[in-house]
Design an enzyme around this catalytic site. Structure first.
Site, short mmCIF file in Angstrom:
data_model
loop_
_atom_site.label_atom_id
_atom_site.label_comp_id
_atom_site.label_asym_id
_atom_site.label_seq_id
_atom_site.Cartn_x
_atom_site.Cartn_y
_atom_site.Cartn_z
N ASN A 7 13.62 -7.46 29.13
CA ASN A 7 13.94 -7.81 30.45
C ASN A 7 15.42 -8.38 30.50
O ASN A 7 15.61 -9.43 29.94
CB ASN A 7 13.40 -8.74 31.25
N LYS A 14 15.20 -11.33 27.41
CA LYS A 14 13.92 -11.62 27.22
C LYS A 14 13.11 -10.44 26.59
O LYS A 14 13.30 -9.32 27.07
CB LYS A 14 13.35 -11.91 28.72
N HIS A 177 9.35 -7.11 43.10
CA HIS A 177 8.03 -7.33 42.18
C HIS A 177 7.16 -6.53 42.22
O HIS A 177 6.17 -6.69 42.08
CB HIS A 177 7.47 -8.85 42.97
N HIS A 203 2.61 -12.77 45.26
CA HIS A 203 3.22 -13.29 44.10
C HIS A 203 4.12 -14.30 44.63
O HIS A 203 5.13 -14.15 45.16
CB HIS A 203 4.30 -11.68 43.37
N ILE A 204 3.40 -15.56 44.23
CA ILE A 204 4.33 -16.67 44.68
C ILE A 204 4.81 -17.49 43.48
O ILE A 204 3.97 -18.27 43.06
CB ILE A 204 3.64 -17.50 45.80
N GLY A 205 5.91 -17.22 43.27
CA GLY A 205 6.70 -17.95 41.91
C GLY A 205 7.86 -18.54 42.47
O GLY A 205 8.04 -18.99 43.44
N ASN A 206 8.93 -18.63 41.55
CA ASN A 206 10.48 -19.09 42.04
C ASN A 206 10.81 -17.94 43.14
O ASN A 206 11.21 -18.34 44.13
CB ASN A 206 10.97 -18.99 40.79
N ARG A 236 15.69 -19.49 47.72
CA ARG A 236 16.00 -18.40 48.76
C ARG A 236 15.31 -18.59 50.18
O ARG A 236 14.36 -19.15 50.20
CB ARG A 236 15.70 -17.09 48.54
N ASP A 278 12.09 -26.53 42.16
CA ASP A 278 10.80 -26.10 41.27
C ASP A 278 9.72 -26.91 42.11
O ASP A 278 9.69 -27.88 42.52
CB ASP A 278 10.99 -27.02 40.00
N GLY A 326 3.72 -18.39 39.25
CA GLY A 326 3.93 -19.53 39.22
C GLY A 326 3.04 -20.41 39.98
O GLY A 326 2.24 -21.19 39.41
N GLU A 329 -0.85 -19.02 40.36
CA GLU A 329 -1.84 -19.15 39.34
C GLU A 329 -1.96 -20.83 39.06
O GLU A 329 -2.86 -20.86 38.29
CB GLU A 329 -1.10 -18.81 38.17
N GLU A 379 3.80 -8.95 34.13
CA GLU A 379 4.84 -7.69 34.17
C GLU A 379 5.12 -7.19 32.69
O GLU A 379 5.50 -6.00 32.70
CB GLU A 379 5.87 -8.39 34.97
P1 AMP Z 1 7.33 -17.97 38.18
O1 AMP Z 1 8.89 -17.59 38.97
O2 AMP Z 1 6.50 -17.14 38.53
O3 AMP Z 1 7.54 -18.34 36.81
O4 AMP Z 1 7.15 -19.58 38.90
C1 AMP Z 1 7.80 -20.53 38.78
C2 AMP Z 1 7.34 -21.58 40.17
O5 AMP Z 1 6.03 -21.86 39.43
C3 AMP Z 1 8.15 -22.88 39.79
O6 AMP Z 1 8.38 -23.19 41.15
C4 AMP Z 1 6.90 -24.10 39.52
O7 AMP Z 1 7.39 -25.40 39.81
C5 AMP Z 1 5.72 -23.25 39.72
N1 AMP Z 1 4.59 -23.71 38.95
C6 AMP Z 1 4.44 -23.67 37.50
N2 AMP Z 1 3.17 -24.25 37.15
C7 AMP Z 1 2.96 -25.11 38.26
C8 AMP Z 1 2.03 -26.24 38.41
N3 AMP Z 1 1.23 -26.52 37.36
N4 AMP Z 1 1.95 -26.88 39.75
C9 AMP Z 1 2.84 -26.28 40.39
N5 AMP Z 1 3.65 -25.45 40.65
C10 AMP Z 1 3.89 -24.86 39.43
#
Ligand code: AMP
Length: 394
Positions: A7, A14, A177, A203-206, A236, A278, A326, A329, A379
């Site tokens: 990536n 990465k 995604h 898919h709920i991350g950053n 965003r 975060d 993130g 999970e 991914e």
């Molecule tokens: P990603 O983009 O999939 O790596 O997700 C990043 C997001 O997941 C960030 O906002 C992190 O704060 C959140 N995250 C990761 N671990 C935890 C956790 N143990 N509790 C709450 N949020 C988390």
């Protein structure tokens, strides 16, 4: 056989090296600040991490460095062991609906979509070119974030804008995604032993996106022409009224690109809380009673719940809901907030199953009308598996 999954970003690269078909992660690492002062890289091997600060002026040097380390650290004994390189490519437009073997001609065609993803595609292609130079004769495969969503029909991918915007300028929903949504769909379908499932993948991350999938085909997805659309994210805004742009530009005396930058980088969790993008920082602040952090969490879970409800309707009733990335999970709290907000769909969280991180698990009760699973995404592995599949076909 060893396959690299890559990536490449504008100043980063990465990598994960997989042993396939065993799906074993042999080594992984990250080159950062490429082309900038203070460049360095880290490599993880057998639970240990090394870090080296060296001058990395461009991606070609990063790849040369990586290959030297793979040999020096004994991760591979000869370069012939690396039998394929898979690359994350963000945008393949309407042309690429599947992973593709990369050559000069394909690279030229992918570059056509650089305009649609100016921060990502050109950088992704720098990675491809560096590997083509460093490992001549090794298959390079491009895996697009947009590809999986190409099954959407016009009804769902078009915006109700002048038709000419689509025909002449390519304005439509592309979705992103895709590799993650496809991976978790595949995992849940395999687990449940069915290939005709109606699934809502979250898919709920950053970054974040929600996708409605019927029998492996995407019906709709929340991101749009760019990854700015859909749900609220770390920085965003997600969906907003488009008229806000002109209004705020006039009021603040800023350009459209400055305002768009604020929507991309200063909104979402960060914008509402003024604390952090975060989710962990937001959780800590909310636990201490910070009202804006609590507001940010409530807004976030609200947007996701509403997309789930909409897609449940679109699918004529989902068979299963999947949470990943993130927050999906790892955040028990966010999972609870979201599931509580879709109680009207008959979804019921089993609180006794919700206190965990990063595992494949069902978190709903037996009575829940729609079962809800946490499915860790991967991914990098998906990209490596796609590379293996194309290598074996050719
Ligand atoms: P990603 O983009 O999939 O790596 O997700 C990043 C997001 O997941 C960030 O906002 C992190 O704060 C959140 N995250 C990761 N671990 C935890 C956790 N143990 N509790 C709450 N949020 C988390």
């Amino acid at each position: 056989m060893k396959i690299l999954s890559i990536n490449a970003g504008s100043s980063s690269l990465k990598f994960t090296l997989f042993e396939l078909p065993e799906k074993e992660k042999v080594a992984s690492g990250l080159f950062e600040k490429i082309g900038l002062a203070g460049s360095f890289y880290t490599i993880k091997l057998n639970g240990e991490k090394i870090k080296k600060e060296v001058n990395i002026p461009n991606h070609t040097v990063a790849v040369e460095c990586l290959i030297k380390e793979l040999l020096d650290m004994g991760i591979v004994s000869s370069l012939e062991e690396i039998e394929g390189v898979g690359h994350r490519l963000v945008h393949g437009g309407e042309e690429f609906s599947e992973p593709v073997i990369l050559n000069e001609d394909v690279i030229k065609r992918v570059s056509y979509y650089n305009e649609f993803a100016p921060l990502h595609n050109p950088a992704n292609l720098l990675g491809v070119e560096a590997f083509m130079k460093a490992l001549p004769g090794v298959i390079n495969v491009g895996v697009f974030d947009t590809a999986f969503h190409q099954t959407m029909d016009k009804e769902h991918f078009l915006y109700p804008t002048p038709y000419e915007w689509y025909e002449k300028y390519g304005v439509r929903k592309y979705g992103f995604h895709g590799t993650s949504h496809r991976y978790v769909y595949g995992e849940i379908a395999k687990y449940l032993g069915k290939d005709n499932l109606k699934v809502i993948t979250c898919h709920i991350g950053n970054g974040g996106s929600i996708t409605a999938i019927d029998s492996g085909k995407v019906i709709d997805t929340s991101m749009g022409f760019t990854p700015l659309a859909g749900i609220m994210m770390g920085t965003r805004s997600g969906d907003i009224d488009p008229s806000i742009l002109e209004y705020i530009c006039n009021k603040k005396g800023i350009t459209i690109s400055e305002a768009t930058n604020e929507l991309n980088k200063k909104s979402g969790f960060l914008g509402i809380s003024d604390i952090s993008s975060d989710a962990r920082d937001i959780e800590d602040a909310a636990a201490n009673g910070d009202e804006r952090a609590i507001l940010a969490q409530n807004m976030y879970s609200d947007k996701i719940a509403n997309y789930i409800a909409m897609y449940n309707n679109m699918l004529g009733g989902a068979d299963v809901i999947v949470l990943t990335a993130g927050l999906g999970e790892n955040s028990s709290l966010m999972r609870k907030l979201i599931l509580d907000k879709i109680a009207s769909l008959g979804v019921e969280l089993d609180e006794s199953k919700n206190d965990f991180r990063g595992e494949f698990r069902c978190i709903s009760t037996e009575n829940s009308k729609i079962p809800v699973y946490v499915v860790p995404t991967d991914e990098e592995l998906m990209i490596a598996l796609d590379t293996l599949a194309l290598k074996e076909k050719n």
